[in-house]
Design a protein around this motif. Structure first.
Motif, short mmCIF file in Angstrom:
data_model
loop_
_atom_site.label_atom_id
_atom_site.label_comp_id
_atom_site.label_asym_id
_atom_site.label_seq_id
_atom_site.Cartn_x
_atom_site.Cartn_y
_atom_site.Cartn_z
N TYR A 80 4.40 -7.48 4.09
CA TYR A 80 4.06 -8.89 3.93
C TYR A 80 5.11 -9.87 4.60
O TYR A 80 5.24 -11.21 4.17
CB TYR A 80 4.19 -9.20 2.25
CG TYR A 80 2.95 -8.41 1.37
CD1 TYR A 80 1.68 -8.87 1.66
CD2 TYR A 80 3.36 -7.20 0.63
CE1 TYR A 80 0.75 -8.28 0.65
CE2 TYR A 80 2.37 -6.61 -0.01
CZ TYR A 80 1.14 -7.17 0.00
OH TYR A 80 0.03 -6.57 -0.51
N HIS A 97 -2.17 -4.64 -2.43
CA HIS A 97 -3.15 -3.93 -1.31
C HIS A 97 -3.26 -2.33 -1.94
O HIS A 97 -2.17 -1.88 -1.84
CB HIS A 97 -2.88 -4.31 -0.06
CG HIS A 97 -3.67 -3.77 0.99
ND1 HIS A 97 -4.92 -4.33 1.01
CD2 HIS A 97 -3.62 -2.75 1.70
CE1 HIS A 97 -5.75 -3.42 1.88
NE2 HIS A 97 -4.91 -2.54 2.23
N CYS A 98 -4.35 -1.88 -1.98
CA CYS A 98 -4.71 -0.44 -2.19
C CYS A 98 -3.67 0.27 -3.54
O CYS A 98 -4.06 -0.25 -4.48
CB CYS A 98 -3.96 0.26 -0.78
SG CYS A 98 -4.60 2.17 -0.64
N ASP A 128 -14.09 -0.51 5.33
CA ASP A 128 -13.19 0.19 4.90
C ASP A 128 -13.44 1.49 4.55
O ASP A 128 -14.63 1.81 3.82
CB ASP A 128 -12.67 -0.56 3.62
CG ASP A 128 -11.27 0.04 2.76
OD1 ASP A 128 -11.17 1.17 3.48
OD2 ASP A 128 -10.88 -0.43 1.92
N TYR A 167 -10.47 -8.98 -2.76
CA TYR A 167 -10.32 -9.07 -1.11
C TYR A 167 -10.67 -7.65 -0.41
O TYR A 167 -10.26 -6.52 -1.16
CB TYR A 167 -9.05 -9.50 -0.70
CG TYR A 167 -8.95 -11.08 -1.10
CD1 TYR A 167 -9.28 -12.20 -0.39
CD2 TYR A 167 -8.25 -11.11 -2.33
CE1 TYR A 167 -8.83 -13.34 -0.84
CE2 TYR A 167 -7.84 -12.51 -3.00
CZ TYR A 167 -8.25 -13.49 -2.12
OH TYR A 167 -7.67 -14.57 -2.71
N ALA A 224 -2.81 -2.67 -5.34
CA ALA A 224 -3.64 -3.40 -6.37
C ALA A 224 -3.92 -2.51 -7.54
O ALA A 224 -3.99 -3.05 -8.72
CB ALA A 224 -5.18 -3.46 -5.54
N ILE A 274 -6.16 -6.63 6.37
CA ILE A 274 -5.34 -7.60 5.98
C ILE A 274 -4.35 -7.84 6.92
O ILE A 274 -3.76 -8.91 6.92
CB ILE A 274 -4.67 -6.95 4.48
CG1 ILE A 274 -4.08 -8.32 3.75
CG2 ILE A 274 -3.63 -5.84 4.77
CD1 ILE A 274 -3.72 -7.99 2.36
N SER A 303 -6.48 -6.21 -3.70
CA SER A 303 -7.20 -6.06 -2.05
C SER A 303 -7.43 -4.49 -1.60
O SER A 303 -6.61 -3.62 -2.11
CB SER A 303 -6.01 -6.80 -1.06
OG SER A 303 -6.61 -6.16 0.28
N GLY A 304 -8.43 -4.39 -1.00
CA GLY A 304 -8.52 -2.98 -0.65
C GLY A 304 -8.70 -1.71 -1.69
O GLY A 304 -8.12 -0.54 -1.29
N HIS A 326 0.87 -1.37 0.00
CA HIS A 326 -0.18 0.10 0.12
C HIS A 326 0.61 1.22 -0.05
O HIS A 326 1.91 1.20 0.36
CB HIS A 326 -0.97 0.09 1.31
CG HIS A 326 -0.10 0.30 2.55
ND1 HIS A 326 0.25 1.38 2.95
CD2 HIS A 326 -0.12 -0.75 3.38
CE1 HIS A 326 0.73 1.00 4.28
NE2 HIS A 326 0.84 -0.09 4.60
#
Length: 261
Positions: free
Chosen positions: A40, A98-99, A205, A200, A102, A237, A126-127, A32
């Motif tokens: 991670y 993620h974010c 959120d 996901y 993504a 997450i 994700s997100g 993100h």
């Protein structure tokens, strides 16, 4: 000499530098805004051994803090594209982001598929969704530091101790501003990907501005695998990594079987 040069370059972008030689499929993890590979850190221990995960760190943070951050979308995507191509071997691979991660994974997949060369066998987003999610404005990118820090604290973007350490915060804020600048330049063109896609998100959120935002992913791949929603906010997450990795590993194993066929 070529191998040494490769390690030097890969060591900037990817952690760990060398993926497991025994794994059958590779997974590139994109973080993100404002963060790096550290988000991670638990995934390698949660994924089965046939999946080799490497997390991406963008310039201007963590082990790359002396490098200039990217504040424009296309140069960052170009650099990431070249880094991934240089890193690939003959094994199939996938992306999960993620974010902002993504966003980048989505555009990276589109570009690789369009160029007709190596392309991922699976994409995880994700997100974030291309429709109905928070879009930073130029004004928000340049908001006063106190306001910016208050905003990311409310989102729960970083561990609490970061906010109490001025030196650490001084490293985080420029990278976050750069990433928000990049995210603000994303423009949805309605296009999708051809590879399987799994999504996901967190049920609460605050960056999901439209209740149906994640449903828009279904039209972005002819092989959409569905959406998994978990309790929590934008950083759900952090608390649901075991469940997310288990679900995504299941999809990866199926993608591996399909690639082998």
């Amino acid at each position: 000499m070529e191998h040494a040069d490769h390690l030097s370059t890969a060591g900037h972008w990817f952690h760990p530098v060398e993926p497991s030689a025994d794994a059958q499929i590779r997974l590139f993890l994109l973080p993100h805004a404002g963060s790096g590979a550290i988000i991670y850190r638990d995934w390698a221990g949660l994924l089965p051994p046939h999946i080799a995960a490497q997390a991406v760190t963008l310039p201007g943070r963590h082990n790359r803090r002396t490098e200039s951050t990217h504040t424009d979308w296309e140069p960052l995507l170009d650099a990431l594209y070249e880094a991934v191509l240089d890193e690939l071997d003959d094994r199939p691979f996938a992306f999960f982001g993620h974010c902002l991660g993504a966003q980048l994974a989505f555009r990276l997949t589109q570009r690789m598929e369009r160029d007709g060369g190596p392309a991922p066998v699976l994409l995880g987003a994700s997100g974030w969704s291309p429709v109905g999610f928070f879009e930073p404005t130029p004004e928000q990118v340049h908001m006063p530091e106190e306001e910016l820090v208050g905003w990311i604290r409310k989102l729960g973007s970083f561990p609490a101790e970061i906010y109490e350490n001025p030196e650490t915060l001084a490293l985080v804020v420029p990278a976050l501003r750069a990433d928000l600048s990049v995210a603000a330049q994303f423009r949805d063109d309605g296009d999708g990907v051809t590879c399987p896609l799994a999504t996901y998100g967190g049920a609460a959120d605050p960056l999901q501005e439209a209740p149906d935002a994640m449903t828009h992913w279904a039209a972005r791949s002819p092989r959409y695998l569905g959406h998994r929603e978990y309790s929590g906010g934008h950083f759900y997450i952090d608390h649901h990594a075991p469940a997310v990795t288990a679900d995504f590993a299941h999809h990866l194993t199926r993608a591996l079987t399909a690639a082998a066929a």
